[in-house]
Write an enzyme that holds these catalytic residues in place. Sequence first.
Site, PDB file in Angstrom:
ATOM      1  CB  SER A   1     -23.628  -9.555  10.558  1.00 27.00           C
ATOM      2  OG  SER A   1     -23.816  -8.550   9.597  1.00 27.00           O
TER       3      SER A   1
ATOM      4  CG  ASP B   1     -21.760  -2.185  13.255  1.00 29.46           C
ATOM      5  OD1 ASP B   1     -21.992  -1.986  12.048  1.00 29.46           O
ATOM      6  OD2 ASP B   1     -22.101  -3.221  13.847  1.00 29.46           O
TER       7      ASP B   1
ATOM      8  CG  HIS C   1     -20.584  -5.139  11.265  1.00 29.68           C
ATOM      9  ND1 HIS C   1     -21.776  -5.269  11.922  1.00 29.68           N
ATOM     10  CD2 HIS C   1     -20.590  -6.086  10.292  1.00 29.68           C
ATOM     11  CE1 HIS C   1     -22.485  -6.239  11.368  1.00 29.68           C
ATOM     12  NE2 HIS C   1     -21.774  -6.758  10.375  1.00 29.68           N
TER      13      HIS C   1
END
Length: 320
Positions: free
Chosen positions: A161, A255, A285
Amino acid sequence: MPLPPEWQVFVDAATAAFPELGTKVVDAAEARAFLAARPAPPAAEPVPVAAVEDWLVPGPVDAPEVPVRIYRPLDAEQTPGVVVFYHGGGFVLCNLDSHDKFCRVMANAAGALVISVDYRRAPDARFPAATADAYAVLRWVADNAEALGGDPARIAVAGDSAGGNLATVAALQARDNGGPDLVFQLLLYPMLNPACDTVSYTENATGYFTTAPQMRWYWQQYLNSPAEADDPYVNPMVADLTGLPPAHLATAEFDPLRDEGEIYGKLLREAGVPTEIQRWDGTIHGFMSMAWHLPETQRANAAAFAALRRALARTTSHSR
């Protein structure tokens, strides 16, 4: 395909235990307090590794020390490769503890020395604080890899991320500033583009734990002004990507960040960077460091860590 039932159960539980960023919660301190106040999960034995060490290492001028955590794998060659890892959390949340299990599993699976970086978080320290910390630790690792027991000729960066952003930006900084030379970058559903305007932002805006309002809120905490979106150390999608190390890039079907990750992988390929792009259908995610009990997580982590192990093994002739 719809979200599989076992993932829907996970999403419902995770959403209930997470602050409503970008809607009801607008303050980072409030979000951190919400997470800190959650009931602790049942204690579990940590994944065994050979050793775990907390260090303070030299940082950039405005942050003289950066905390790191070093993981030594159970089974490794005498002088293993080294992975510098940057955790996710939208540049605002998470820390060394939130990704402790992930780093332990990665160290053992890749047979590598893993160094997890506790970079400064926004909005307390906005851009470029995290990128400065990321690169300072990378330089320190390269300078001290041998003393740490690792191979300075086999260093990779990794992140999930926002940490995926910092990993690839650290690689850009290494290329732009004369080193260190890197052999690989492992980018897991990276957060790359402040525009937040891809199709997956519309398709997966809400209902899958991480939401489009959350992602926009994170960027608002991280940036000093919208103009910084054109800085390649903020948004590597606008950077010259030539000369970066090979990459393995994992994305999740449900996501908001799915499309920008896959577009970035294609941009890397167009720049001549060998890049493997793997989309994991039916996932969300953050799944690779959260949903440990689900088979897709196990398969995705196995694939990512196998790619990391192969990359670190490719240059074994350089090891001391």
